[in-house]
Design a protein around this motif. Sequence first.
Motif, PDB file in Angstrom:
ATOM      1  N   LYS A  27       0.813  -1.217   0.000  1.00 17.39           N
ATOM      2  CA  LYS A  27       0.000   0.000   0.000  1.00 17.39           C
ATOM      3  C   LYS A  27       0.849   1.270   0.000  1.00 17.39           C
ATOM      4  N   TYR A  28       1.922   1.287   0.788  1.00 21.71           N
ATOM      5  CA  TYR A  28       2.681   2.514   1.010  1.00 21.71           C
ATOM      6  C   TYR A  28       3.942   2.658   0.156  1.00 21.71           C
ATOM      7  N   THR A  29       4.370   1.589  -0.528  1.00 19.71           N
ATOM      8  CA  THR A  29       5.604   1.671  -1.305  1.00 19.71           C
ATOM      9  C   THR A  29       5.419   0.996  -2.668  1.00 19.71           C
ATOM     10  N   ASN A  30       6.461   1.066  -3.496  1.00 20.30           N
ATOM     11  CA  ASN A  30       6.456   0.327  -4.752  1.00 20.30           C
ATOM     12  C   ASN A  30       7.330  -0.913  -4.647  1.00 20.30           C
ATOM     13  N   MET A  31       7.575  -1.362  -3.419  1.00 17.39           N
ATOM     14  CA  MET A  31       8.351  -2.583  -3.229  1.00 17.39           C
ATOM     15  C   MET A  31       7.504  -3.782  -3.616  1.00 17.39           C
ATOM     16  N   LYS A  32       8.193  -4.817  -4.097  1.00 16.47           N
ATOM     17  CA  LYS A  32       7.467  -6.026  -4.452  1.00 16.47           C
ATOM     18  C   LYS A  32       8.146  -7.231  -3.818  1.00 16.47           C
ATOM     19  N   VAL A  33       7.354  -8.269  -3.619  1.00 21.47           N
ATOM     20  CA  VAL A  33       7.874  -9.508  -3.055  1.00 21.47           C
ATOM     21  C   VAL A  33       8.669 -10.217  -4.152  1.00 21.47           C
ATOM     22  N   ILE A  34       9.931 -10.515  -3.851  1.00 23.20           N
ATOM     23  CA  ILE A  34      10.746 -11.225  -4.836  1.00 23.20           C
ATOM     24  C   ILE A  34      11.033 -12.663  -4.409  1.00 23.20           C
ATOM     25  N   HIS A  35      10.725 -12.990  -3.148  1.00 27.38           N
ATOM     26  CA  HIS A  35      10.963 -14.355  -2.667  1.00 27.38           C
ATOM     27  C   HIS A  35      10.107 -14.579  -1.424  1.00 27.38           C
ATOM     28  N   GLN A  36       9.495 -15.743  -1.324  1.00 25.91           N
ATOM     29  CA  GLN A  36       8.779 -16.156  -0.115  1.00 25.91           C
ATOM     30  C   GLN A  36       9.043 -17.623   0.123  1.00 25.91           C
ATOM     31  N   ARG A  37       9.109 -17.990   1.395  1.00 22.91           N
ATOM     32  CA  ARG A  37       9.284 -19.409   1.703  1.00 22.91           C
ATOM     33  C   ARG A  37       8.945 -19.676   3.161  1.00 22.91           C
ATOM     34  N   VAL A  38       8.766 -20.957   3.450  1.00 21.00           N
ATOM     35  CA  VAL A  38       8.673 -21.445   4.821  1.00 21.00           C
ATOM     36  C   VAL A  38       9.835 -22.402   4.999  1.00 21.00           C
ATOM     37  N   ASP A  39      10.678 -22.134   5.992  1.00 24.57           N
ATOM     38  CA  ASP A  39      11.827 -22.989   6.243  1.00 24.57           C
ATOM     39  C   ASP A  39      11.345 -24.296   6.869  1.00 24.57           C
ATOM     40  N   GLU A  40      11.688 -25.414   6.258  1.00 23.17           N
ATOM     41  CA  GLU A  40      11.215 -26.715   6.745  1.00 23.17           C
ATOM     42  C   GLU A  40      11.731 -27.032   8.139  1.00 23.17           C
ATOM     43  N   GLN A  41      12.959 -26.633   8.452  1.00 19.21           N
ATOM     44  CA  GLN A  41      13.544 -26.937   9.756  1.00 19.21           C
ATOM     45  C   GLN A  41      12.989 -26.041  10.860  1.00 19.21           C
ATOM     46  N   THR A  42      12.975 -24.728  10.627  1.00 22.05           N
ATOM     47  CA  THR A  42      12.597 -23.791  11.693  1.00 22.05           C
ATOM     48  C   THR A  42      11.125 -23.405  11.666  1.00 22.05           C
ATOM     49  N   LYS A  43      10.460 -23.636  10.538  1.00 24.26           N
ATOM     50  CA  LYS A  43       9.055 -23.247  10.319  1.00 24.26           C
ATOM     51  C   LYS A  43       8.873 -21.731  10.233  1.00 24.26           C
ATOM     52  N   LEU A  44       9.975 -20.985  10.092  1.00 28.65           N
ATOM     53  CA  LEU A  44       9.879 -19.540   9.934  1.00 28.65           C
ATOM     54  C   LEU A  44       9.352 -19.213   8.540  1.00 28.65           C
ATOM     55  N   ARG A  45       8.393 -18.279   8.476  1.00 29.02           N
ATOM     56  CA  ARG A  45       7.907 -17.751   7.183  1.00 29.02           C
ATOM     57  C   ARG A  45       8.717 -16.522   6.857  1.00 29.02           C
ATOM     58  N   THR A  46       9.204 -16.452   5.630  1.00 30.45           N
ATOM     59  CA  THR A  46      10.070 -15.360   5.217  1.00 30.45           C
ATOM     60  C   THR A  46       9.614 -14.790   3.883  1.00 30.45           C
ATOM     61  N   ALA A  47       9.684 -13.464   3.770  1.00 32.01           N
ATOM     62  CA  ALA A  47       9.453 -12.799   2.489  1.00 32.01           C
ATOM     63  C   ALA A  47      10.559 -11.778   2.292  1.00 32.01           C
ATOM     64  N   TRP A  48      11.060 -11.697   1.075  1.00 30.87           N
ATOM     65  CA  TRP A  48      12.034 -10.686   0.693  1.00 30.87           C
ATOM     66  C   TRP A  48      11.313  -9.670  -0.153  1.00 30.87           C
ATOM     67  N   ILE A  49      11.448  -8.386   0.191  1.00 33.72           N
ATOM     68  CA  ILE A  49      10.848  -7.327  -0.611  1.00 33.72           C
ATOM     69  C   ILE A  49      11.946  -6.381  -1.086  1.00 33.72           C
ATOM     70  N   ALA A  50      11.747  -5.827  -2.285  1.00 32.19           N
ATOM     71  CA  ALA A  50      12.753  -4.942  -2.875  1.00 32.19           C
ATOM     72  C   ALA A  50      12.072  -3.873  -3.702  1.00 32.19           C
ATOM     73  N   ASN A  51      12.780  -2.767  -3.916  1.00 32.34           N
ATOM     74  CA  ASN A  51      12.301  -1.729  -4.823  1.00 32.34           C
ATOM     75  C   ASN A  51      12.156  -2.329  -6.213  1.00 32.34           C
ATOM     76  N   GLU A  52      11.040  -2.060  -6.856  1.00 29.52           N
ATOM     77  CA  GLU A  52      10.813  -2.608  -8.197  1.00 29.52           C
ATOM     78  C   GLU A  52      11.941  -2.273  -9.161  1.00 29.52           C
ATOM     79  N   ARG A  53      12.417  -1.032  -9.114  1.00 30.18           N
ATOM     80  CA  ARG A  53      13.438  -0.607 -10.077  1.00 30.18           C
ATOM     81  C   ARG A  53      14.808  -1.217  -9.801  1.00 30.18           C
ATOM     82  N   ASP A  54      15.015  -1.824  -8.629  1.00 36.21           N
ATOM     83  CA  ASP A  54      16.298  -2.437  -8.290  1.00 36.21           C
ATOM     84  C   ASP A  54      16.333  -3.937  -8.562  1.00 36.21           C
TER      85      ASP A  54
END
Length: 150
Positions: A27-54
């Motif tokens: 909503k507030y930025t032009n960042m986009k999700v470039i990677h998402q995953r759930v780690d099988e060992q730790t069960k941590l949910r992770t998302a990587w976001i970055a500036n679209e132009r980068d």
Amino acid sequence: MSTGNSVLTHIALPVRNLDAQLEFYAKYTNMKVIHQRVDEQTKLRTAWIANERDVTEEAARFVIVLIEGSLPRQVVGETMEEQYTFLTSISHLGISVDSRDDVDRIADMAREDGILLLGPMYRNEVVGYICFVRDPDGNNVEFSVEQVLG
């Protein structure tokens, strides 16, 4: 002592609700999700976001890593007390926008959402025109224009 060609690539933040954070940044930025995953060992949910132009086909130059969940004891050990710490006081993420109108628009949205902390306001020739907004976990996010980085 220099370590050669070191480059800052990411900052990782713990979050209580990854979906709420992703909605905030959409909503507030032009960042986009470039990677998402759930780690099988730790069960941590992770998302990587970055500036679209980068973002290129190969990678992004810099990402914010948002991590939901608690680290299991086999990772942190029995003696470590896990604590979430957040960007409070003057700590913040800084996001540059194109114009004062953009800062004003973001401040208006944040005011309506009840998350505007400061501004919009002109501070000085170094800090520029800014507003501060609080994300769903209470982290401070600064939106600025006319800021001198150097």
